[in-house]
Scaffold this motif. Structure first.
Motif, PDB file in Angstrom:
ATOM      1  N   ASN A  84       0.632  -1.233   0.079  1.00 59.42           N
ATOM      2  CA  ASN A  84      -0.121   0.201   0.014  1.00 59.42           C
ATOM      3  C   ASN A  84       0.891   1.063  -0.050  1.00 59.42           C
ATOM      4  OD1 ASN A  84      -2.375  -1.477  -0.044  1.00 59.42           O
ATOM      5  ND2 ASN A  84      -2.642  -1.466   2.268  1.00 59.42           N
ATOM      6  N   ARG A  85       2.163   1.202   0.757  1.00 57.21           N
ATOM      7  CA  ARG A  85       2.893   2.184   0.755  1.00 57.21           C
ATOM      8  C   ARG A  85       3.480   2.467  -0.624  1.00 57.21           C
ATOM      9  NH1 ARG A  85       7.273   0.904   3.843  1.00 57.21           N
ATOM     10  NH2 ARG A  85       5.683   0.961   5.728  1.00 57.21           N
ATOM     11  N   VAL A  86       3.904   1.550  -1.166  1.00 56.47           N
ATOM     12  CA  VAL A  86       4.586   1.641  -2.632  1.00 56.47           C
ATOM     13  C   VAL A  86       3.551   2.247  -3.734  1.00 56.47           C
ATOM     14  CG1 VAL A  86       5.553   0.243  -4.407  1.00 56.47           C
ATOM     15  CG2 VAL A  86       6.238  -0.166  -2.220  1.00 56.47           C
ATOM     16  N   ARG A  87       2.237   1.678  -3.405  1.00 57.67           N
ATOM     17  CA  ARG A  87       1.040   2.138  -4.315  1.00 57.67           C
ATOM     18  C   ARG A  87       0.813   3.466  -4.213  1.00 57.67           C
ATOM     19  NH1 ARG A  87      -2.741  -1.459  -2.766  1.00 57.67           N
ATOM     20  NH2 ARG A  87      -1.501  -3.224  -3.883  1.00 57.67           N
ATOM     21  N   ARG A  88       0.625   4.142  -2.996  1.00 58.52           N
ATOM     22  CA  ARG A  88       0.397   5.465  -2.661  1.00 58.52           C
ATOM     23  C   ARG A  88       1.544   6.410  -3.224  1.00 58.52           C
ATOM     24  NH1 ARG A  88      -0.882   3.633   2.314  1.00 58.52           N
ATOM     25  NH2 ARG A  88       1.009   4.135   3.447  1.00 58.52           N
ATOM     26  N   ARG A  89       2.854   6.198  -3.020  1.00 59.96           N
ATOM     27  CA  ARG A  89       4.016   6.477  -3.494  1.00 59.96           C
ATOM     28  C   ARG A  89       3.811   6.573  -5.336  1.00 59.96           C
ATOM     29  NH1 ARG A  89       8.678   4.436   0.375  1.00 59.96           N
ATOM     30  NH2 ARG A  89       8.222   5.840   2.121  1.00 59.96           N
ATOM     31  N   LEU A  90       3.551   5.473  -5.760  1.00 63.12           N
ATOM     32  CA  LEU A  90       3.440   5.565  -7.327  1.00 63.12           C
ATOM     33  C   LEU A  90       2.219   6.442  -7.671  1.00 63.12           C
ATOM     34  CD1 LEU A  90       3.777   1.693  -8.139  1.00 63.12           C
ATOM     35  CD2 LEU A  90       5.408   3.617  -8.599  1.00 63.12           C
ATOM     36  N   ARG A  91       1.244   6.504  -7.116  1.00 60.73           N
ATOM     37  CA  ARG A  91       0.009   7.328  -7.133  1.00 60.73           C
ATOM     38  C   ARG A  91       0.578   8.814  -7.309  1.00 60.73           C
ATOM     39  NH1 ARG A  91      -3.529   3.942  -4.678  1.00 60.73           N
ATOM     40  NH2 ARG A  91      -3.288   4.956  -2.721  1.00 60.73           N
ATOM     41  N   GLU A  92       1.226   9.117  -6.337  1.00 55.50           N
ATOM     42  CA  GLU A  92       1.581  10.640  -6.029  1.00 55.50           C
ATOM     43  C   GLU A  92       2.676  10.827  -7.356  1.00 55.50           C
ATOM     44  OE1 GLU A  92       0.574  13.300  -4.221  1.00 55.50           O
ATOM     45  OE2 GLU A  92      -1.070  11.560  -3.690  1.00 55.50           O
ATOM     46  N   ALA A  93       3.647  10.092  -7.416  1.00 55.51           N
ATOM     47  CA  ALA A  93       4.668  10.243  -8.587  1.00 55.51           C
ATOM     48  C   ALA A  93       3.801  10.473 -10.004  1.00 55.51           C
ATOM     49  CB  ALA A  93       5.583   9.203  -8.578  1.00 55.51           C
ATOM     50  N   TYR A  94       2.859   9.684 -10.344  1.00 65.10           N
ATOM     51  CA  TYR A  94       1.878   9.681 -11.226  1.00 65.10           C
ATOM     52  C   TYR A  94       1.116  11.068 -11.612  1.00 65.10           C
ATOM     53  CZ  TYR A  94      -1.797   8.952 -14.983  1.00 65.10           C
ATOM     54  OH  TYR A  94      -2.403   8.841 -15.760  1.00 65.10           O
ATOM     55  N   ARG A  95       0.588  11.521 -10.418  1.00 68.00           N
ATOM     56  CA  ARG A  95      -0.026  12.793 -10.295  1.00 68.00           C
ATOM     57  C   ARG A  95       1.230  13.916 -10.467  1.00 68.00           C
ATOM     58  NH1 ARG A  95      -2.930  10.802  -5.501  1.00 68.00           N
ATOM     59  NH2 ARG A  95      -5.035  10.646  -6.188  1.00 68.00           N
ATOM     60  N   ALA A  96       2.361  14.007 -10.144  1.00 63.42           N
ATOM     61  CA  ALA A  96       3.262  14.869 -10.581  1.00 63.42           C
ATOM     62  C   ALA A  96       3.506  14.909 -11.996  1.00 63.42           C
ATOM     63  CB  ALA A  96       4.464  14.566  -9.670  1.00 63.42           C
ATOM     64  N   THR A  97       3.518  13.632 -12.703  1.00 61.31           N
ATOM     65  CA  THR A  97       3.853  13.449 -14.123  1.00 61.31           C
ATOM     66  C   THR A  97       2.829  13.361 -15.134  1.00 61.31           C
ATOM     67  OG1 THR A  97       5.632  12.083 -13.073  1.00 61.31           O
ATOM     68  CG2 THR A  97       5.205  11.777 -15.513  1.00 61.31           C
ATOM     69  N   ARG A  98       1.659  13.325 -14.693  1.00 63.32           N
ATOM     70  CA  ARG A  98       0.493  13.027 -15.534  1.00 63.32           C
ATOM     71  C   ARG A  98       0.215  14.418 -16.464  1.00 63.32           C
ATOM     72  NH1 ARG A  98      -5.094  12.366 -12.523  1.00 63.32           N
ATOM     73  NH2 ARG A  98      -4.258  14.396 -11.482  1.00 63.32           N
ATOM     74  N   SER A  99       0.536  15.523 -16.090  1.00 60.49           N
ATOM     75  CA  SER A  99       0.256  16.716 -17.012  1.00 60.49           C
ATOM     76  C   SER A  99       1.305  16.815 -17.975  1.00 60.49           C
ATOM     77  CB  SER A  99       0.579  18.084 -16.252  1.00 60.49           C
ATOM     78  OG  SER A  99       1.550  18.134 -15.592  1.00 60.49           O
ATOM     79  N   GLU A 100       2.553  16.199 -17.848  1.00 61.80           N
ATOM     80  CA  GLU A 100       3.448  15.897 -19.032  1.00 61.80           C
ATOM     81  C   GLU A 100       3.100  14.840 -19.979  1.00 61.80           C
ATOM     82  OE1 GLU A 100       7.299  15.799 -17.094  1.00 61.80           O
ATOM     83  OE2 GLU A 100       6.663  16.944 -15.530  1.00 61.80           O
ATOM     84  N   LEU A 101       2.148  13.940 -19.821  1.00 58.76           N
ATOM     85  CA  LEU A 101       1.828  12.740 -20.555  1.00 58.76           C
ATOM     86  C   LEU A 101       1.172  12.886 -21.766  1.00 58.76           C
ATOM     87  CD1 LEU A 101       0.954   9.669 -17.946  1.00 58.76           C
ATOM     88  CD2 LEU A 101       2.959   9.807 -19.873  1.00 58.76           C
ATOM     89  N   LEU A 102       1.371  12.462 -22.936  1.00 56.78           N
ATOM     90  CA  LEU A 102       0.584  12.365 -24.064  1.00 56.78           C
ATOM     91  C   LEU A 102      -0.688  11.548 -23.877  1.00 56.78           C
ATOM     92  CD1 LEU A 102       3.414  12.035 -26.811  1.00 56.78           C
ATOM     93  CD2 LEU A 102       2.160  14.106 -26.208  1.00 56.78           C
ATOM     94  N   PRO A 103      -1.666  11.716 -24.414  1.00 60.08           N
ATOM     95  CA  PRO A 103      -2.725  10.622 -24.129  1.00 60.08           C
ATOM     96  C   PRO A 103      -2.285   9.309 -24.408  1.00 60.08           C
ATOM     97  CG  PRO A 103      -3.381  12.358 -25.653  1.00 60.08           C
ATOM     98  CD  PRO A 103      -2.050  12.452 -25.354  1.00 60.08           C
TER      99      PRO A 103
END
Length: 140
Positions: A84-103
């Motif tokens: 769960n800790r790893v999953r939370r960290r991955l979600r937060e990292a994804y949130r920080a990166t999501r605006s730079e992602l192509l569809p």
């Protein structure tokens, strides 16, 4: 309370991320996730795969839609608390990166070494792997 909701003057509690006297509230936008088995199978079957030491990804470009994500942490990563800790960290990292992602649709699979990794390491690995797939709009 004269008919006022308990959270009058504040956002509803289910949208509240952080609230204290010194700062304004910080809201977290909802992550669109992959949920349909056929779509998940398509990402793993036809998508671009990249593997790192902390995680591996499978990504499939899609036309003109908001990115969707899937976070996988198997029992090889550790017990439930660790996963769960790893999953939370991955979600937060994804949130920080999501605006730079192509569809695209992207699946993040945590490797056992992710259990000892911190947020900064996971974020750096995520950006590096996404840049390798060519799905970062601003280069990474």
């Amino acid at each position: 309370m004269d008919g006022e909701p308990a959270h009058a003057g504040q956002p509803p509690p289910h949208r509240l991320r952080c609230w204290d006297e010194a700062r304004a509230p910080v809201f977290v936008s909802k992550i669109r996730t992959l949920r349909i088995k056929r779509e998940i199978d398509e990402v793993f079957g036809r998508g671009i795969r990249r593997r790192g030491t902390l995680l591996s990804i499978a990504a499939l470009a899609r036309p003109d839609e908001e990115p969707r994500a899937l976070f996988v942490t198997s029992k090889r990563v550790g017990k439930a608390v660790v996963r769960n800790r790893v999953r939370r960290r991955l979600r937060e990292a994804y949130r920080a990166t999501r605006s730079e992602l192509l569809p695209c649709d992207v699946a993040f699979v945590a490797q056992p070494r992710a259990a000892e990794a911190g947020y900064a390491s996971l974020l750096a690995e995520m950006r590096r792997l996404l840049a390798k797939t060519g799905l970062l709009a601003r280069g990474g």
